[in-house]
Design a protein around this motif. Structure first.
Motif, mmCIF file in Angstrom:
data_model
loop_
_atom_site.group_PDB
_atom_site.id
_atom_site.type_symbol
_atom_site.label_atom_id
_atom_site.label_comp_id
_atom_site.label_asym_id
_atom_site.label_seq_id
_atom_site.Cartn_x
_atom_site.Cartn_y
_atom_site.Cartn_z
ATOM 1 N N ALA A 35 0.833 -1.206 0.000
ATOM 2 C CA ALA A 35 0.000 0.000 0.000
ATOM 3 C C ALA A 35 0.866 1.253 0.000
ATOM 4 O O ALA A 35 0.584 2.222 -0.708
ATOM 5 N N ARG A 36 1.942 1.234 0.786
ATOM 6 C CA ARG A 36 2.849 2.401 0.812
ATOM 7 C C ARG A 36 3.530 2.587 -0.546
ATOM 8 O O ARG A 36 3.760 3.722 -0.975
ATOM 9 N N GLY A 37 3.838 1.499 -1.221
ATOM 10 C CA GLY A 37 4.413 1.591 -2.559
ATOM 11 C C GLY A 37 3.436 2.207 -3.549
ATOM 12 O O GLY A 37 3.807 3.050 -4.366
ATOM 13 N N ARG A 38 2.163 1.783 -3.465
ATOM 14 C CA ARG A 38 1.140 2.368 -4.340
ATOM 15 C C ARG A 38 0.976 3.857 -4.052
ATOM 16 O O ARG A 38 0.834 4.667 -4.960
ATOM 17 N N ALA A 40 3.191 5.928 -2.895
ATOM 18 C CA ALA A 40 4.356 6.671 -3.400
ATOM 19 C C ALA A 40 4.260 6.901 -4.904
ATOM 20 O O ALA A 40 4.789 7.892 -5.416
ATOM 21 N N ASN A 41 3.568 6.010 -5.612
ATOM 22 C CA ASN A 41 3.464 6.121 -7.063
ATOM 23 C C ASN A 41 2.239 6.905 -7.531
ATOM 24 O O ASN A 41 2.129 7.223 -8.709
ATOM 25 N N GLU A 42 1.325 7.194 -6.626
ATOM 26 C CA GLU A 42 0.129 7.955 -7.005
ATOM 27 C C GLU A 42 0.471 9.434 -7.168
ATOM 28 O O GLU A 42 1.327 9.970 -6.470
ATOM 29 N N ASP A 43 -0.236 10.079 -8.079
ATOM 30 C CA ASP A 43 -0.087 11.524 -8.231
ATOM 31 C C ASP A 43 -0.631 12.221 -6.994
ATOM 32 O O ASP A 43 -1.631 11.803 -6.417
ATOM 33 N N ARG A 44 0.048 13.280 -6.598
ATOM 34 C CA ARG A 44 -0.439 14.065 -5.465
ATOM 35 C C ARG A 44 -1.547 14.982 -5.950
ATOM 36 O O ARG A 44 -1.455 15.577 -7.018
ATOM 37 N N ARG A 45 -2.581 15.095 -5.156
ATOM 38 C CA ARG A 45 -3.749 15.881 -5.533
ATOM 39 C C ARG A 45 -3.744 17.229 -4.824
ATOM 40 O O ARG A 45 -3.083 17.417 -3.815
ATOM 41 N N VAL A 46 -4.547 18.126 -5.373
ATOM 42 C CA VAL A 46 -4.699 19.461 -4.794
ATOM 43 C C VAL A 46 -5.947 19.469 -3.931
ATOM 44 O O VAL A 46 -6.997 18.950 -4.317
ATOM 45 N N CYS A 47 -5.840 20.050 -2.741
ATOM 46 C CA CYS A 47 -6.966 20.132 -1.818
ATOM 47 C C CYS A 47 -8.076 20.988 -2.428
ATOM 48 O O CYS A 47 -7.824 22.110 -2.870
ATOM 49 N N PRO A 48 -9.304 20.481 -2.462
ATOM 50 C CA PRO A 48 -10.406 21.266 -3.026
ATOM 51 C C PRO A 48 -10.822 22.441 -2.139
ATOM 52 O O PRO A 48 -11.530 23.329 -2.597
ATOM 53 N N VAL A 49 -10.366 22.471 -0.891
ATOM 54 C CA VAL A 49 -10.740 23.562 0.018
ATOM 55 C C VAL A 49 -9.790 24.734 -0.098
ATOM 56 O O VAL A 49 -10.198 25.876 -0.285
ATOM 57 N N VAL A 58 -1.299 6.125 4.667
ATOM 58 C CA VAL A 58 -1.839 4.781 4.531
ATOM 59 C C VAL A 58 -2.443 4.395 5.875
ATOM 60 O O VAL A 58 -1.760 4.350 6.884
ATOM 61 N N VAL A 59 -3.748 4.149 5.872
ATOM 62 C CA VAL A 59 -4.478 3.759 7.071
ATOM 63 C C VAL A 59 -5.256 2.496 6.748
ATOM 64 O O VAL A 59 -6.061 2.483 5.809
ATOM 65 N N LEU A 60 -5.004 1.440 7.501
ATOM 66 C CA LEU A 60 -5.659 0.149 7.259
ATOM 67 C C LEU A 60 -5.491 -0.284 5.807
ATOM 68 O O LEU A 60 -6.411 -0.794 5.176
ATOM 69 N N ASN A 61 -4.308 -0.034 5.275
ATOM 70 C CA ASN A 61 -3.931 -0.375 3.900
ATOM 71 C C ASN A 61 -4.750 0.359 2.844
ATOM 72 O O ASN A 61 -4.849 -0.073 1.701
ATOM 73 N N VAL A 62 -5.347 1.481 3.226
ATOM 74 C CA VAL A 62 -6.082 2.342 2.301
ATOM 75 C C VAL A 62 -5.301 3.642 2.182
ATOM 76 O O VAL A 62 -4.882 4.220 3.188
ATOM 77 N N ILE A 63 -5.113 4.103 0.948
ATOM 78 C CA ILE A 63 -4.385 5.350 0.711
ATOM 79 C C ILE A 63 -5.363 6.516 0.854
ATOM 80 O O ILE A 63 -6.373 6.585 0.166
ATOM 81 N N ILE A 64 -5.039 7.414 1.773
ATOM 82 C CA ILE A 64 -5.903 8.555 2.059
ATOM 83 C C ILE A 64 -5.161 9.830 1.687
ATOM 84 O O ILE A 64 -3.990 9.997 2.016
ATOM 85 N N ASP A 65 -5.845 10.720 0.990
ATOM 86 C CA ASP A 65 -5.283 12.032 0.677
ATOM 87 C C ASP A 65 -5.599 12.956 1.845
ATOM 88 O O ASP A 65 -6.751 13.074 2.258
ATOM 89 N N ASN A 71 -6.162 20.255 7.249
ATOM 90 C CA ASN A 71 -6.444 18.965 7.893
ATOM 91 C C ASN A 71 -7.627 18.229 7.293
ATOM 92 O O ASN A 71 -8.191 17.341 7.932
ATOM 93 N N GLY A 72 -8.003 18.590 6.085
ATOM 94 C CA GLY A 72 -9.062 17.858 5.392
ATOM 95 C C GLY A 72 -8.573 16.477 4.958
ATOM 96 O O GLY A 72 -7.401 16.292 4.649
ATOM 97 N N VAL A 73 -9.477 15.513 4.984
ATOM 98 C CA VAL A 73 -9.168 14.152 4.569
ATOM 99 C C VAL A 73 -10.108 13.801 3.429
ATOM 100 O O VAL A 73 -11.325 14.009 3.521
ATOM 101 N N TRP A 74 -9.554 13.238 2.355
ATOM 102 C CA TRP A 74 -10.334 12.938 1.170
ATOM 103 C C TRP A 74 -10.144 11.481 0.792
ATOM 104 O O TRP A 74 -9.035 10.976 0.724
ATOM 105 N N LEU A 75 -11.270 10.808 0.558
ATOM 106 C CA LEU A 75 -11.258 9.394 0.194
ATOM 107 C C LEU A 75 -11.764 9.218 -1.228
ATOM 108 O O LEU A 75 -12.685 9.913 -1.657
ATOM 109 N N ASP A 76 -11.167 8.271 -1.936
ATOM 110 C CA ASP A 76 -11.655 7.906 -3.253
ATOM 111 C C ASP A 76 -12.865 6.997 -3.085
ATOM 112 O O ASP A 76 -13.124 6.478 -1.995
#
Length: 100
Positions: A35-38, A40-49, A58-65, A71-76
């Motif tokens: 998950a950490r490898g994925r 590292a390879n994902e594009d970094r996103r811009v905060c919509p706020v 990486v939380v519970l093997n889920v990548i969180i922006d 301090n906003g958290v965004w999930l796919d």
């Protein structure tokens, strides 16, 4: 190697017969490494706020922006359900181990 395998070289808590990159690694640690490898390879996103570039956690093997600025958290799509099911599964396993 013992009957139950060696201790995981990464968490030093679980015994395993599995290997990852040539080292004894339990399934949980291997999932986290992948998950950490994925992440590292994902594009970094811009905060919509606030428009800041968000970091990856990486939380519970889920990548969180996560925006370090607001301090906003965004999930796919589907990530919230995955986190919820993982937590539910862990609670059920803990209850199953609890003596009555």
């Amino acid at each position: 190697m013992s009957l139950f395998g060696q201790k995981c070289i990464r968490c030093d808590a679980r015994r395993t017969k599995r290997e990852y990159e040539g080292l004894p690694t339990c399934e949980a640690c291997e999932k986290e490494i992948r998950a950490r490898g994925r992440a590292a390879n994902e594009d970094r996103r811009v905060c919509p706020v606030d428009g800041s570039v968000m970091g990856k956690d990486v939380v519970l093997n889920v990548i969180i922006d996560r925006c370090e600025s607001c301090n906003g958290v965004w999930l796919d799509g589907g990530e919230f359900d995955l986190i919820r099911s993982t937590i539910t599964e862990a609670v059920v396993m803990d209850l199953a181990r609890t003596p009555f």
